[in-house]
Design a protein around this motif. Structure first.
Motif, PDB file in Angstrom:
ATOM      1  N   ILE A   3       1.093  -1.351   0.065  1.00 53.51           N
ATOM      2  CA  ILE A   3      -0.086   0.112   0.121  1.00 53.51           C
ATOM      3  C   ILE A   3       0.651   1.242  -0.164  1.00 53.51           C
ATOM      4  O   ILE A   3       2.150   1.048   0.660  1.00 53.51           O
ATOM      5  N   PHE A  33      -6.728   0.564   4.912  1.00 55.50           N
ATOM      6  CA  PHE A  33      -6.161   1.615   4.685  1.00 55.50           C
ATOM      7  C   PHE A  33      -6.710   3.358   5.565  1.00 55.50           C
ATOM      8  O   PHE A  33      -8.102   3.682   4.487  1.00 55.50           O
ATOM      9  N   THR A  99     -12.099  -1.594   1.268  1.00 54.27           N
ATOM     10  CA  THR A  99     -10.974  -1.631   0.169  1.00 54.27           C
ATOM     11  C   THR A  99     -11.435  -0.185  -0.378  1.00 54.27           C
ATOM     12  O   THR A  99     -10.544   0.397  -1.417  1.00 54.27           O
ATOM     13  N   GLU A 102      -8.201   2.246   0.099  1.00 55.16           N
ATOM     14  CA  GLU A 102      -6.640   1.258  -0.589  1.00 55.16           C
ATOM     15  C   GLU A 102      -7.079   1.687  -1.726  1.00 55.16           C
ATOM     16  O   GLU A 102      -5.664   1.676  -2.950  1.00 55.16           O
TER      17      GLU A 102
END
Length: 363
Positions: A3, A33, A99, A102
């Protein structure tokens, strides 16, 4: 893939979303994230939403701003308060996939070095009406079209602060179509766009016919105010005008009813049937063809009247023309087309006059 080491400020606006606000905030807090900060701008909710948000703010999980404002003003307030270069925007009433951020971050760190990242969205439907309304309004090929890349909804988008500064923020004088105009201006200035297909938020469509009508009435009203898609709206008005004219003349002679039927059939065949047929194929249920067809026409009628209201707004209140000219250097996105020739105007006027005369004779 690792990431990227980027920090994102997540901003969102909300007003009166008590039933869904906890689900929304929790979906942002559970991202794979983690956002560097979450800024929620509450437009002075009156249904208990603010009390729930204050609970999250007391725990330090979000930064809360409560101020009477429209959506554009709220987004600008949130972005101005953000501490980081990358801004991810979404809306209350949605639920971000774990996600979501992310995927936006991976796209931001990708080889295209974008300034703007169009996120994606999907629908959460609970009944046939909601499913049909999605099939009636969301193009089947949206994810593979330029619309997905260049016209992202601000319920799922990320951009650099420098991009926001370049366009002087969201247009605060505009209530609806504000994110469309924002995207158009970003593109006009040559900023680079990328599409993050997997960066999805989920949202539920309107749950009633009245809510759906008002939604697309407001969308079209915003487009009318800024001069967007003028040819399409006027063509729709012309088609419906011809249909109404022939139907009214049918009160004088049945032959005109055949002309009205021909106009109606052509409209359905060209503008509605392909998407309605797709609704039947993708669901495997023929009844969804007719439900989708009906709602597509409701949305078109809502758009027609909303657009006319937006054009009337421009004439009644010069602030729309003045502010758009100041914000982007011109007062309309498109030049008004000439779609009503003299023949069409004469036909519609004559049919209305004939119908009025017939009604007067019957009194």
């Amino acid at each position: 893939m690792t990431i990227p080491l980027l920090e994102f400020s997540v901003i969102a606006t909300v007003r009166n979303e008590r039933e869904s606000i906890a689900t929304f905030i929790d979906s942002l807090l559970m991202q794979t994230f983690a956002p560097a900060e979450i800024i929620i701008v509450d437009g002075v909710s009156t249904d208990g939403t603010l009390d729930i948000l204050q609970g999250y703010a007391r725990d330090g999980r979000i930064t809360l701003i409560s101020q009477d404002c429209n959506i554009s003003q709220g987004r600008n307030l949130g972005i101005a308060a953000a501490r980081h270069e990358w801004i991810a925007a979404t809306d209350a009433g949605c639920r971000a996939e774990p996600t979501w951020l992310e995927q936006l971050a991976r796209t931001a760190a990708g080889p295209d070095t974008p300034d703007v990242i169009a996120g994606n969205y999907a629908f959460e439907t609970h009944n046939d009406f909601e499913l049909a309304s999605v099939l009636a309004t969301d193009p089947p090929d949206r994810e593979d079209s330029e619309q997905a890349r260049y016209y992202p909804s601000s319920r799922s988008i990320a951009f650099r602060r420098s991009a926001w500064n370049a366009v002087a923020g969201y247009p605060e004088w505009l209530y609806a179509a504000e994110d469309t105009l924002y995207n158009i201006r970003l593109r006009e200035l040559g900023l680079r766009f990328a599409f993050a297909r997997e960066a999805r938020v989920w949202w539920r469509p309107r749950q009633s016919l009245r809510g759906l009508y008002r939604q697309y009435f407001n969308y079209a009203r915003g487009n009318g105010r800024i001069g967007l898609a003028l040819y399409g709206y006027w063509s729709n008005i012309k088609t419906h005008g011809f249909f109404a004219a022939f139907a009214l003349l049918g009160m004088l002679h049945p032959a005109f009813l055949l002309a009205a039927a021909a106009v109606g059939f052509s409209h359905v065949h060209r503008n509605l049937w392909p998407q309605a047929r797709h609704a039947g194929l993708c669901t495997g249920r023929s009844v969804m063809i007719w439900k989708t067809l009906w709602l597509m026409e409701v949305v078109r009628i809502a758009g027609m009247y909303g657009f006319l209201a937006g054009r009337a707004d421009r004439r009644k209140d010069p602030v729309f023309i003045r502010e758009q000219a100041a914000w982007m250097g011109r007062d309309s996105l498109e030049v008004e087309p000439t779609v009503f020739g003299w023949q069409a105007r004469m036909l519609i006027a004559a049919s209305l006059a004939a119908a009025a005369f017939l009604a007067w004779q019957r009194v």
